[in-house]
Design a protein around this motif. Structure first.
Motif, mmCIF file in Angstrom:
data_model
loop_
_atom_site.group_PDB
_atom_site.id
_atom_site.type_symbol
_atom_site.label_atom_id
_atom_site.label_comp_id
_atom_site.label_asym_id
_atom_site.label_seq_id
_atom_site.Cartn_x
_atom_site.Cartn_y
_atom_site.Cartn_z
ATOM 1 N N GLN A 663 44.146 71.886 33.296
ATOM 2 C CA GLN A 663 45.154 72.172 34.348
ATOM 3 C C GLN A 663 45.489 73.677 34.114
ATOM 4 O OE1 GLN A 663 48.903 70.207 33.818
ATOM 5 N NE2 GLN A 663 49.378 70.416 35.954
ATOM 6 N N ALA A 664 45.669 74.201 32.886
ATOM 7 C CA ALA A 664 46.175 75.421 32.754
ATOM 8 C C ALA A 664 45.095 76.532 33.132
ATOM 9 C CB ALA A 664 46.508 75.944 31.219
ATOM 10 N N VAL A 665 43.813 76.138 32.865
ATOM 11 C CA VAL A 665 42.505 76.896 33.363
ATOM 12 C C VAL A 665 42.730 76.840 34.908
ATOM 13 C CG1 VAL A 665 40.226 76.890 33.578
ATOM 14 C CG2 VAL A 665 40.936 76.802 31.393
ATOM 15 N N GLY A 666 42.798 75.943 35.576
ATOM 16 C CA GLY A 666 42.945 75.920 36.945
ATOM 17 C C GLY A 666 44.032 76.787 37.649
ATOM 18 N N THR A 667 45.118 76.474 37.135
ATOM 19 C CA THR A 667 46.198 77.406 37.387
ATOM 20 C C THR A 667 45.947 78.856 37.122
ATOM 21 O OG1 THR A 667 47.464 75.520 36.857
ATOM 22 C CG2 THR A 667 48.745 77.427 37.357
ATOM 23 N N ALA A 668 45.592 79.183 36.146
ATOM 24 C CA ALA A 668 45.298 80.763 35.780
ATOM 25 C C ALA A 668 44.574 81.209 36.747
ATOM 26 C CB ALA A 668 44.937 80.809 34.366
ATOM 27 N N LYS A 669 43.405 80.169 36.909
ATOM 28 C CA LYS A 669 42.219 81.191 37.674
ATOM 29 C C LYS A 669 42.845 81.495 39.063
ATOM 30 C CE LYS A 669 37.318 80.105 38.869
ATOM 31 N NZ LYS A 669 36.662 79.240 39.069
ATOM 32 N N ALA A 670 43.433 80.275 39.726
ATOM 33 C CA ALA A 670 43.761 80.420 40.891
ATOM 34 C C ALA A 670 44.964 81.619 41.075
ATOM 35 C CB ALA A 670 44.354 79.028 41.435
ATOM 36 N N ASP A 671 45.908 81.713 39.992
ATOM 37 C CA ASP A 671 46.832 82.605 40.068
ATOM 38 C C ASP A 671 46.299 84.019 39.940
ATOM 39 O OD1 ASP A 671 48.653 80.676 40.360
ATOM 40 O OD2 ASP A 671 49.451 80.703 38.307
ATOM 41 N N ALA A 672 45.427 84.287 39.170
ATOM 42 C CA ALA A 672 44.628 85.434 38.762
ATOM 43 C C ALA A 672 43.995 85.829 39.838
ATOM 44 C CB ALA A 672 43.754 85.278 37.686
ATOM 45 N N GLY A 683 49.812 91.319 37.190
ATOM 46 C CA GLY A 683 49.842 90.047 37.390
ATOM 47 C C GLY A 683 48.880 89.081 37.260
ATOM 48 N N ALA A 684 47.618 89.661 37.566
ATOM 49 C CA ALA A 684 46.517 88.695 37.204
ATOM 50 C C ALA A 684 46.154 88.645 35.730
ATOM 51 C CB ALA A 684 45.216 89.601 37.499
ATOM 52 N N MET A 685 46.750 89.594 34.870
ATOM 53 C CA MET A 685 46.712 89.526 33.501
ATOM 54 C C MET A 685 47.867 88.685 32.908
ATOM 55 S SD MET A 685 44.026 91.641 32.926
ATOM 56 C CE MET A 685 42.947 92.563 33.875
ATOM 57 N N ARG A 686 49.040 88.645 33.601
ATOM 58 C CA ARG A 686 50.039 87.769 33.051
ATOM 59 C C ARG A 686 49.644 86.267 33.447
ATOM 60 N NH1 ARG A 686 53.290 91.531 35.472
ATOM 61 N NH2 ARG A 686 53.596 90.231 37.748
ATOM 62 N N ALA A 687 48.737 86.051 34.580
ATOM 63 C CA ALA A 687 48.423 84.645 34.827
ATOM 64 C C ALA A 687 47.467 84.328 33.626
ATOM 65 C CB ALA A 687 47.734 84.546 36.201
ATOM 66 N N MET A 688 46.503 85.158 33.243
ATOM 67 C CA MET A 688 45.657 84.889 32.096
ATOM 68 C C MET A 688 46.472 84.610 31.029
ATOM 69 S SD MET A 688 42.519 84.783 32.876
ATOM 70 C CE MET A 688 42.309 84.299 34.426
ATOM 71 N N ALA A 689 47.521 85.409 30.636
ATOM 72 C CA ALA A 689 48.262 85.325 29.291
ATOM 73 C C ALA A 689 48.686 84.115 29.190
ATOM 74 C CB ALA A 689 49.304 86.266 29.365
ATOM 75 N N LYS A 690 48.831 83.273 30.397
ATOM 76 C CA LYS A 690 49.629 81.807 30.110
ATOM 77 C C LYS A 690 48.571 80.855 29.660
ATOM 78 C CE LYS A 690 52.994 82.316 33.953
ATOM 79 N NZ LYS A 690 52.740 82.525 35.478
ATOM 80 N N LEU A 691 47.114 81.131 29.634
ATOM 81 C CA LEU A 691 46.198 80.328 29.127
ATOM 82 C C LEU A 691 46.449 80.176 27.580
ATOM 83 C CD1 LEU A 691 42.816 81.231 30.606
ATOM 84 C CD2 LEU A 691 44.032 79.084 30.469
ATOM 85 N N ARG A 692 46.941 81.250 27.253
ATOM 86 C CA ARG A 692 46.780 81.313 25.574
ATOM 87 C C ARG A 692 47.266 80.032 24.980
ATOM 88 N NH1 ARG A 692 50.472 84.815 21.579
ATOM 89 N NH2 ARG A 692 49.797 83.867 19.676
ATOM 90 N N PRO A 693 48.301 79.583 24.927
ATOM 91 C CA PRO A 693 48.892 78.387 24.207
ATOM 92 C C PRO A 693 48.125 77.213 24.559
ATOM 93 C CG PRO A 693 50.699 79.070 25.996
ATOM 94 C CD PRO A 693 49.259 80.176 25.956
ATOM 95 N N THR A 694 47.430 76.847 25.768
ATOM 96 C CA THR A 694 46.774 75.764 25.860
ATOM 97 C C THR A 694 45.218 75.805 25.212
ATOM 98 O OG1 THR A 694 46.442 76.670 27.935
ATOM 99 C CG2 THR A 694 47.783 75.029 27.570
ATOM 100 N N VAL A 695 44.983 76.976 25.271
ATOM 101 C CA VAL A 695 43.705 77.338 24.391
ATOM 102 C C VAL A 695 43.706 77.130 23.099
ATOM 103 C CG1 VAL A 695 41.987 78.944 23.912
ATOM 104 C CG2 VAL A 695 42.591 78.855 26.289
ATOM 105 N N ASP A 696 44.703 77.992 22.180
ATOM 106 C CA ASP A 696 45.059 77.767 21.208
ATOM 107 C C ASP A 696 45.265 76.239 20.464
ATOM 108 O OD1 ASP A 696 44.907 80.539 20.962
ATOM 109 O OD2 ASP A 696 46.969 80.735 20.491
ATOM 110 N N ALA A 697 45.972 75.551 21.507
ATOM 111 C CA ALA A 697 46.197 74.062 21.155
ATOM 112 C C ALA A 697 44.970 73.292 21.066
ATOM 113 C CB ALA A 697 47.216 73.530 22.126
ATOM 114 N N PHE A 698 44.181 73.506 22.081
ATOM 115 C CA PHE A 698 42.814 72.995 22.144
ATOM 116 C C PHE A 698 41.933 73.183 21.070
ATOM 117 C CE2 PHE A 698 38.298 72.809 23.346
ATOM 118 C CZ PHE A 698 38.317 71.660 24.131
ATOM 119 N N PHE A 699 41.799 74.507 20.535
ATOM 120 C CA PHE A 699 41.239 74.407 19.513
ATOM 121 C C PHE A 699 41.629 74.136 18.362
ATOM 122 C CE2 PHE A 699 39.207 78.280 21.825
ATOM 123 C CZ PHE A 699 37.773 77.865 21.633
#
Lengths: 737, 329
Positions: A663-672, A683-699
């Motif tokens: 979900q986060a990837v979808g959102t981040a990509k669309a927002d970016a 703003g695009a970078m901020r959208a990307m930054a939102k990915l970080r917690p979910t990526v960390d949690a995934f790993f």
């Protein structure tokens, strides 16, 4: 330890060659001494118009003794092998050789003792060789000896050589050698007119002191200081300011052995000529300095000359003579200037039809027409008035045909501006004529007036596309048409003025303008070259049955259109420029690696935003997550010999972290993407930054390489989505760290 | 200094008062040194260098020392007599010394002294100025000689002429006589030069002799010179030059009789280098006139220069096959 003093006394050495010659002499002689085992304490070279001198201090009196071991054949080798070894090693019998064991058995080894020779003898061999092979930019032959082939060449006739060698406490010896009939000695001469008598010298200290008494300042640096100091004092005494000029200072220091600085005057009426013309006249033709009024920063009717003579009359005749010549020169300049003013710039244009700009790129008239058309197209883009841009472009080269620019080519543009102003052109048009050449170098100002910008861009881009099309691109250190400078000029014009200019489209405007005109043939030839190369490559591929390393005469051309190739050149220039400003080159690469990046301003803004983002914790962690994801995918793709691209299937999601990431990837990509479209890179970078917690949690929580193949594939595809999403802002694979 | 003492001269003969006095002083100085004093070449040339005594004699091994005044025509430099410094016709004094003597700079400086320029109160400098003549296929290294900031002479060590290496090298000095005279006479306008050194009614000024000529020739050079005729003359001179060159080669076997179409390797002596070179000079001057008339485009210009250069090269080659060029019989 002994010192070496060398002086090569000749007729007048051109000023522009002196500095380099002194440096070459020092490097070559000291290099040869070290090669010969004569390691010394230091060396200093000097040059005046009539002499090239070198002092090397602390040279050992003898070369060190050398012992050299030469490996020979095996013990028991055939006789002819032994005989050859003895000959080569200079041994009389094999008994003189040592026997040494080696992995493969016993070998003969010859020990050759090379006793060091007296340094003076070695130097006596080195110096003639250095003199005969000295790298003057241009050398000549002279005199009776020039009849024979192989005569000594020197920059101007060489008359005498001083070469002494010896310790400080004793009278040095003369290094015994001669070059083409000129024997080394210890006698030199002073100033040509003030102290022409010969005198003997010993070593540097007394050489310099005696020269000074004989009215020769040996050190060019000191001559420069004397000129500058005295010139400033003379100016100051009259409430004036010297217009400093380093090039002229160095040149005048190279034209005199005994600088005498004098002031002269010219008629005030000449001050009506533009200052640049006065300065160029006095500087280029007479090698004199100009002065300005300290209060008003305006040129005054005075000049500073540097004579080589302490004249009996205190310099009165010298000043009068120089003043007369300057008066005549200024008369000429005034005449040229006034003549120029009688012809309007546009009336000069027809002549350009007869002047070739470049054999493959047509006449100057055609070129001006191209610049005019392009300037008009670019005008709206840079906010310039189209009519003014056109007018300025049409007139921008007209001053090349004026008398003043004919006399002083460096005044191109400046004179055009004056003439345009006089004939009542719009101020913006007049300034564009001068400023369209800018920036001329890294320290030059970048024009900001839109008309100047439009014409400047048009001139540079037409030149670049033109030379690209006829394959006259810069190679290595060769850039005869200054295309690197032109590209950098475009970059600085665009960035400093924050102009949105998609380069590819602009290049297409240029080439479109060529169609169905004379320039069509340039395009046709370009196409020809590309297709010939493609054919050649196809044949090569056929021969080698597969991939070929491309090695063509036009590597940049291959597989590219003209525009793409030129764009790649701009990318390179931009990288150099950004790197010089401290940006990371990998970030520039990361942005250029995206599709369709040809808007310099957007590229730079994106690079800046990316840099800032990567400085934050979110940025660093996201980059780490990205690297981790791509590493895993790369390894698995290699293992499975397939790619994991395409959308993951939501039905395979098992863990919350998977769903959250998807979900986060979808959102981040669309927002970016939305932010990028709005050119909001932060703003695009901020959208990307939102990915970080979910990526960390995934790993943290999800294992990718599970036994269930469908699940594994889906998780790999999900990881790939991270990679895909980040491409909305940059190609993270190019980022280091 | 030599036996020539300025003080012995009557006032009207002194170089700082009289243009002709200056010329005579320089000629006497170089005659005294050992030059042959030649008279001007009887053809229109752009510079003294075109005189066969320079161009051709600079080639080959034979020693040669000559000095001569050469009227020089530069059609493009005409200014209708209105410019104080530019003329389409002026005089050069040229000295050519082969091989270049070791003390050539000293000799030159003493020649300045001979016309009243005392190095103790003037600033005399040798400023880099490499010389090249594209039409003659010639180049050399040297200087412009400055006196108090004014270029008064050119000083060149010829390295190549007609594309041949000079062996030995000649030293060439060229004095711009009007400029030098303006300097020593202290006048600012060339037309004000005192030509004969006399005062009052007896005085003849440069303008009395040359002003009308400058006006007329400027008009001719820029406006009326018959370009059809000149184009034709160029072609004719070029053709004649080639014809004489070809006809001049003597077969080495026969020893007499001139025959055509001898391959270069079998060539013996050349018997018409000088007449051929005259046509090269002619072509060069005609080209200069056409250039002044503005009827030669930039691209054509280069090709005309190359055509003259080819003639000069071939003349140089022919000269080297003459006795003067060092070929033995």
């Amino acid at each position: 330890m002994p010192d070496l003093l060398l002086e090569l006394f000749s007729e007048e050495i051109p000023a522009r060659m002196q500095g380099r010659a002194a440096e070459d002499l020092r490097k070559i002689v000291t290099g040869r001494l070290v090669e010969a085992g004569l390691v010394h304490d230091g060396a200093k070279a000097f040059v005046t118009p009539r002499r090239l001198a070198l002092s090397v201090h602390g040279v050992p009196a003898r070369q060190p003794d050398l012992r050299e071991e030469k490996k020979g054949p095996r013990v028991g080798a055939p006789d002819n092998a032994l005989a050859g070894f003895l000959r080569a090693a200079g041994l009389k019998s094999i008994d003189e050789a040592k026997v040494q064991p080696d992995k493969k058995g016993d070998f003969y080894v010859a020990v050759i003792d090379k006793p060091g020779r007296p340094a003076i003898d070695v130097i006596g061999e080195i110096l003639p060789d250095v003199i005969k092979n000295f790298p003057w930019p241009k050398s000549m032959r002279w005199g009776v000896q020039s009849e024979k082939p192989g005569a000594l060449g020197w920059v101007r006739p060489l008359h005498a050589i001083v070469a002494t060698f010896g310790p400080e406490t004793e009278d040095p010896e003369i290094v015994p050698f001669a070059v083409d009939g000129i024997a080394a000695g210890n006698v030199t001469r002073g100033h040509r007119f003030l102290a022409p008598q010969p005198f003997a010298v010993r070593r540097l200290a007394d050489y310099m002191a005696k020269l000074e008494r004989a009215k020769v300042v040996l050190d060019a640096e000191r001559r420069r200081d004397i000129i500058l100091t005295e010139a400033k004092q003379l100016a100051f005494a009259q409430g004036l300011e010297l217009v400093e000029d380093d090039g002229l200072l160095a040149e005048t220091a190279g034209l005199v052995e005994w600088p005498v600085v004098l002031m002269g005057a010219f008629d005030e009426k000449f001050l009506h000529i533009p200052e640049e013309v006065i300065r160029a006249t006095i500087r280029n033709n007479q090698k004199c300095f100009v002065l300005r009024d300290a209060a008003h920063a305006k040129l005054v009717d005075k000049f500073i000359l540097v004579a080589n003579m302490e004249a009996a009359d205190g310099g009165a005749a010298i000043v009068a003579g120089n003043a007369r010549v300057i008066r005549a020169r200024l008369s000429d300049a005034k005449f040229f200037y006034e003549t120029d003013l009688r012809t309007r710039l546009e009336e000069r244009l027809p002549k350009f039809k007869d002047i070739i700009f470049h054999e493959k790129l047509g006449t100057q008239a055609e070129r001006i027409e191209r610049i005019e058309r392009l300037a008009a197209e670019l005008a709206p883009l840079v906010g310039a008035d189209v009519a003014k841009a056109r007018r300025a472009a049409r007139l921008c080269k007209a001053d090349l045909l004026t008398e003043v620019v004919g006399e002083f080519p460096e005044l191109q543009g400046v004179m055009g501006k004056y003439y345009a102003e006089t004939q009542g052109e719009d101020e913006a048009v007049a300034h564009a004529i001068e400023d369209h050449y800018r920036p001329k170098g890294p320290d030059d100002l970048v024009p900001s007036d839109p008309v100047s910008v439009a014409v400047g861009l048009a001139d540079k881009i037409d030149t670049l596309v033109g030379f690209w099309a006829v394959d006259e691109k810069p190679t290595g250190s060769k850039d005869p048409y200054a295309l690197r400078r032109a590209a950098l000029g475009v970059i600085r014009l665009v960035l400093d003025n924050r102009i949105r200019a998609p380069l590819k489209i602009i290049f297409e405007i240029v080439t479109d303008g060529w169609k169905n005109r004379n320039m069509q043939r340039v395009l046709d030839r370009y196409e020809d070259r590309v297709s010939r190369l493609e054919d050649a490559l196809a044949v090569e591929k056929q021969k080698q049955k597969g991939a070929v390393v491309i090695d063509t005469p036009f590597p940049g051309l291959f597989g590219f259109g003209l525009e793409e190739d030129l764009l790649a050149f701009f990318a390179d220039r931009l990288k150099v420029q950004l790197r010089e400003q401290g940006a990371r080159h990998d970030l520039v690469d990361a942005v250029f690696a995206l599709e369709g990046q040809d808007d310099l301003l957007l590229i730079v803004r994106r690079v800046e935003a990316l840099g800032k983002f990567l400085d934050t914790d979110d940025g660093k962690n996201l980059l780490a997550g990205y690297k981790r994801a791509t590493n895993i995918i790369r390894i698995e793709e290699r293992k499975d010999k397939r790619e994991y691209t395409g959308a993951p299937d939501p039905k395979f999601y098992q863990q919350d972290e998977e769903k959250a990431l998807a979900q986060a990837v979808g959102t981040a990509k669309a927002d970016a993407e939305r932010a990028v479209a709005a050119e909001d890179f932060e703003g695009a970078m901020r959208a990307m930054a939102k990915l970080r917690p979910t990526v960390d949690a995934f790993f943290d929580k999800v294992t990718v390489n599970v036994d269930d193949q469908a699940l594994r594939e889906n998780r790999l595809k999900l990881l790939n989505e991270i990679r895909a999403a980040t491409r909305a802002v940059a190609d993270f694979s190019k980022i280091e760290g | 200094m030599s036996a020539l003492r300025l003080d012995d001269l009557p006032p009207h003969m002194r170089p700082e008062r009289s243009f002709q006095g200056l010329i005579l002083a320089l000629q006497r100085y170089w005659a005294d040194w050992g030059c042959v004093i030649l008279q001007p070449y009887d053809m229109e040339v752009g510079a003294g260098t075109f005189h066969p005594a320079t161009t051709l004699r600079a080639l080959g091994p034979k020693p040669w020392s000559a000095a001569f005044v050469q009227p020089s025509r530069r059609p493009k430099d005409g200014r209708y007599g209105e410019n104080p410094n530019r003329l389409q016709h002026y005089y050069q004094l040229q000295v050519i010394l082969k091989p270049s003597p070791d003390d050539l700079q000293e000799l030159y400086l003493r020649s300045l002294y001979a016309i009243g320029i005392d190095p103790k109160i003037h600033d005399i400098r040798f400023v880099e100025d490499d010389w090249e003549s594209p039409t003659l296929g010639a180049w050399g290294l040297g200087w412009e000689c400055w006196c108090d900031g004014m270029e008064v002479s050119q000083f060149t060590y010829f390295q190549q002429v007609a594309d041949f290496e000079c062996a030995p090298v000649s030293g060439e000095l060229t004095y711009g006589l009007e400029r030098l005279a303006m300097y020593v006479q202290g006048v600012e306008n060339v037309f004000d030069l005192n030509f004969n050194g006399r005062d009052g009614a007896a005085r003849v000024r440069y303008s009395d002799i040359f002003l009308q000529a400058e006006q007329e020739y400027s008009r001719h050079n820029f406006e009326y010179a018959d370009t059809d005729m000149l184009f034709e003359q160029f072609r004719m001179a070029e053709a004649a030059c080639k014809k004489y060159l070809e006809a001049g080669w003597q077969s080495p076997q026969s020893g007499d009789g001139i025959s055509n179409n001898i391959p270069p390797k079998a060539r013996g002596r050349h018997l018409m280098a000088l007449p051929a070179y005259d046509q090269c000079i002619k072509a060069s001057h005609v080209f200069n006139l056409l250039d002044a008339r503005g009827v030669i485009s930039v691209t054509e210009r280069q090709s005309y220069i190359l055509r003259v250069r080819d003639l000069a090269k071939a003349c140089g080659e022919a000269w080297l096959a003459t006795e003067g060029g060092g070929r033995s019989a």
